[in-house]
Design a protein around this motif. Structure first.
Motif, PDB file in Angstrom:
ATOM      1  N   GLY A 153       0.827  -1.205   0.000  1.00  0.00           N
ATOM      2  CA  GLY A 153       0.000   0.000   0.000  1.00  0.00           C
ATOM      3  C   GLY A 153       0.857   1.249   0.000  1.00  0.00           C
ATOM      4  O   GLY A 153       0.855   2.014   0.954  1.00  0.00           O
ATOM      5  N   ILE A 154       1.619   1.465  -1.084  1.00  0.00           N
ATOM      6  CA  ILE A 154       2.648   2.503  -1.113  1.00  0.00           C
ATOM      7  C   ILE A 154       2.085   3.913  -0.953  1.00  0.00           C
ATOM      8  O   ILE A 154       2.649   4.731  -0.232  1.00  0.00           O
ATOM      9  N   ASP A 155       0.952   4.236  -1.593  1.00  0.00           N
ATOM     10  CA  ASP A 155       0.411   5.589  -1.513  1.00  0.00           C
ATOM     11  C   ASP A 155       0.001   5.938  -0.087  1.00  0.00           C
ATOM     12  O   ASP A 155       0.311   7.018   0.421  1.00  0.00           O
ATOM     13  N   ASP A 159       1.826   8.689   2.412  1.00  0.00           N
ATOM     14  CA  ASP A 159       1.041   9.754   3.031  1.00  0.00           C
ATOM     15  C   ASP A 159       1.229   9.764   4.545  1.00  0.00           C
ATOM     16  O   ASP A 159       1.352  10.824   5.157  1.00  0.00           O
ATOM     17  N   GLN A 160       1.282   8.586   5.160  1.00  0.00           N
ATOM     18  CA  GLN A 160       1.485   8.502   6.607  1.00  0.00           C
ATOM     19  C   GLN A 160       2.855   9.027   7.004  1.00  0.00           C
ATOM     20  O   GLN A 160       2.991   9.764   7.981  1.00  0.00           O
ATOM     21  N   ILE A 321      -6.121  11.383  -3.723  1.00  0.00           N
ATOM     22  CA  ILE A 321      -6.320  12.485  -2.791  1.00  0.00           C
ATOM     23  C   ILE A 321      -5.085  12.683  -1.925  1.00  0.00           C
ATOM     24  O   ILE A 321      -4.726  13.815  -1.583  1.00  0.00           O
ATOM     25  N   MET A 322      -4.373  11.609  -1.596  1.00  0.00           N
ATOM     26  CA  MET A 322      -3.166  11.742  -0.783  1.00  0.00           C
ATOM     27  C   MET A 322      -2.047  12.437  -1.559  1.00  0.00           C
ATOM     28  O   MET A 322      -1.317  13.259  -1.023  1.00  0.00           O
ATOM     29  N   GLN A 323      -1.910  12.094  -2.849  1.00  0.00           N
ATOM     30  CA  GLN A 323      -0.904  12.758  -3.682  1.00  0.00           C
ATOM     31  C   GLN A 323      -1.259  14.233  -3.871  1.00  0.00           C
ATOM     32  O   GLN A 323      -0.380  15.104  -3.834  1.00  0.00           O
ATOM     33  N   THR A 351      -7.582   5.476  -3.472  1.00  0.00           N
ATOM     34  CA  THR A 351      -6.456   4.903  -2.738  1.00  0.00           C
ATOM     35  C   THR A 351      -6.522   3.386  -2.792  1.00  0.00           C
ATOM     36  O   THR A 351      -5.513   2.707  -2.959  1.00  0.00           O
ATOM     37  N   ASP A 352      -7.736   2.868  -2.675  1.00  0.00           N
ATOM     38  CA  ASP A 352      -7.959   1.423  -2.760  1.00  0.00           C
ATOM     39  C   ASP A 352      -9.020   1.149  -3.826  1.00  0.00           C
ATOM     40  O   ASP A 352     -10.207   1.367  -3.586  1.00  0.00           O
TER      41      ASP A 352
END
Length: 465
Positions: A153-155, A159-160, A321-323, A351-352
């Motif tokens: 789960g790279i993205d 983000d974390q 959305i994280m990017q 994301t998923d």
């Protein structure tokens, strides 16, 4: 002279070879810490209040002995007790910490380190600076270790990690929870502005007088949704909003960040240039404009204005959305933003991909609202409407927002662009006039207003017959 490191320091950093810092001392200045404590003992009321403003905590001190002394000083300050070396010594003795710091002799040594508090500000900043560097090192080292333990789960993972790094620098400025006094002061400032300036805008101008009369401009921390069916002109209207923010008729410009998931940056720039220069794009493409005519002069002038305007365009076609949040943070850290536009919500990558579509859109919607609050800017989000209003030949309503009810829930303002009821329905395209419906507004009225649409230059203007 302030000593930055000390060989007899009680702490050191033992990183692995990946961190590249094996056996290195963490950044610190024992002398600056002692000088600051000496200033606190000389004038506790003033210096400690300045320490609190700078977010100096007991953990900000590298030497644990210094942290214990500072903790006792803060305790006395909060209880409004007199701050004196004998009182501090007695407090430490009662807490059974006096021997831990080296006894009364060490306390006396610290208190006599400096004769005046004139340089207290410098030592506060030095202690804060060194503590921040240590926090960054710990966060970055933790990130390295987490990278080695990455499981998928790279993205989400990136983000974390980024959130943790940003929290070190961002959260040092202010607490997330504020006493009512501060928000009340801000609200009264807005109220006074409204009363003194008789309804002058409190946010970023939309460029349309009727809409500004409804909303007093686009407000900070608000998520504004602009929804319409395809080909209704929502991108054109959003670009008009962005232009008005970056090139206002009066007042300072707002830096604008545009995320265009549908159109390329060059295509977007072409539309904005032709719109502002009032040049027919079809005639331009057909080569029917004279090379040295009035249209070219207007285009050159518009290009000069846009080249100097604080507008940033990101035309990444597949972005989560994280990017998006990471990109906005980075630009905001370099150039404080005043307005963000996203075209459009349903094109954001999930994301998923395995979760239901409604949950994907809900995640994006919540993320965009979070960006508005985090960066303290209005975020304009374009969205699609479903076909219900078309089928029933009626005015769109909130339930027509496509794919997720969370958009309606997260949005502070929902604008809906629709064709007038009496418009020709032969083609599903923008008419010469449009109805802009303020369907939801948390802090203001709702209603309808009309805009004029100039199809040849894809530009909306204040309504006129």
């Amino acid at each position: 002279m302030v000593q930055e490191t000390s060989s007899n320091s009680p702490r050191s950093f033992s990183g692995n070879s990946a961190g590249g810092a094996a056996g290195r001392m963490l950044p610190h200045s024992l002398e600056a810490e002692e000088y600051l404590l000496s200033c606190c003992l000389l004038d506790g009321k003033d210096v400690l209040s300045r320490c609190l403003e700078a977010r100096i905590r007991a953990e900000s001190f590298y030497d644990p002995k210094h942290g214990l002394i500072y903790e006792r000083l803060l305790d006395l300050y909060n209880r409004q007790e007199p701050i004196d070396i004998s009182v501090v010594a007695e407090e430490l003795k009662t807490a059974r910490q006096l021997d831990q710091i080296g006894g009364y002799a060490f306390l006396a040594q610290v208190s006599s380190r400096i004769p005046t508090t004139a340089q207290a500000g410098y030592f506060i900043e030095k202690v804060r600076e060194q503590a921040l560097l240590r926090e960054i090192i710990r966060s970055a080292t933790g990130a390295v270790e987490e990278c080695y333990g990455f499981t998928g789960g790279i993205d989400e993972f990136v983000d974390q990690i980024e959130a943790k790094i940003f929290s070190v620098t961002q959260n040092r400025v202010s607490e997330s929870a504020k006493q009512m006094r501060e928000p009340t002061r801000d609200a009264m400032s807005v109220i006074n502005k409204m009363m003194m300036k008789k309804g002058e805008l409190t946010g970023v101008s939309s460029g349309f007088k009727d809409l500004d009369a409804f909303m007093w401009g686009f407000q900070k921390q608000e998520m504004i949704v602009l929804a319409a069916r395809p080909s209704m002109g929502k991108t054109s209207l959003a670009l008009n909003f962005a232009e008005a923010a970056a090139l206002p008729k009066k007042g300072p410009p707002a830096a604008v960040l545009i995320f265009s998931l549908e159109m390329g940056a060059a295509q977007l720039a072409l539309r904005m240039l032709c719109s502002r220069a009032r040049v027919n794009m079809k005639l331009l493409r057909d080569g029917l404009l004279s090379k040295n005519g009035d249209e070219q002069n207007r285009l050159v002038e518009a290009a000069d204005q846009f080249s100097k305007a604080p507008i940033f365009i990101d035309d990444s076609s597949a972005i989560s959305i994280m990017q998006l949040r990471a990109k906005a943070r980075r630009i905001h850290s370099r150039t404080p933003l005043g307005f963000i536009m996203v075209d459009y919500l349903q094109l954001l990558s999930p994301t998923d991909p395995k979760v239901p579509r409604e949950q994907q859109v809900a995640e994006a919607s919540r993320g965009l609202k979070a960006i508005a609050k985090e960066l303290d800017v209005p975020v304009l989000v374009l969205s699609q409407l479903n076909r219900s209003s078309e089928k029933d030949n009626r005015t769109p309503k909130l339930s027509d927002l496509r794919e997720s009810g969370s958009i309606e829930q997260d949005a502070d303002v929902v604008l809906m662009l629709a064709r007038p009821r009496d418009a020709d329905e032969k083609f599903q395209v923008a008419a010469d006039s449009a109805e802009l419906i303020v369907a939801k507004q948390r802090n203001g009225p709702v209603g309808e207003l009309k805009l004029t649409f100039l199809r040849d230059i894809t530009r909306f203007e204040n309504f006129h017959q």
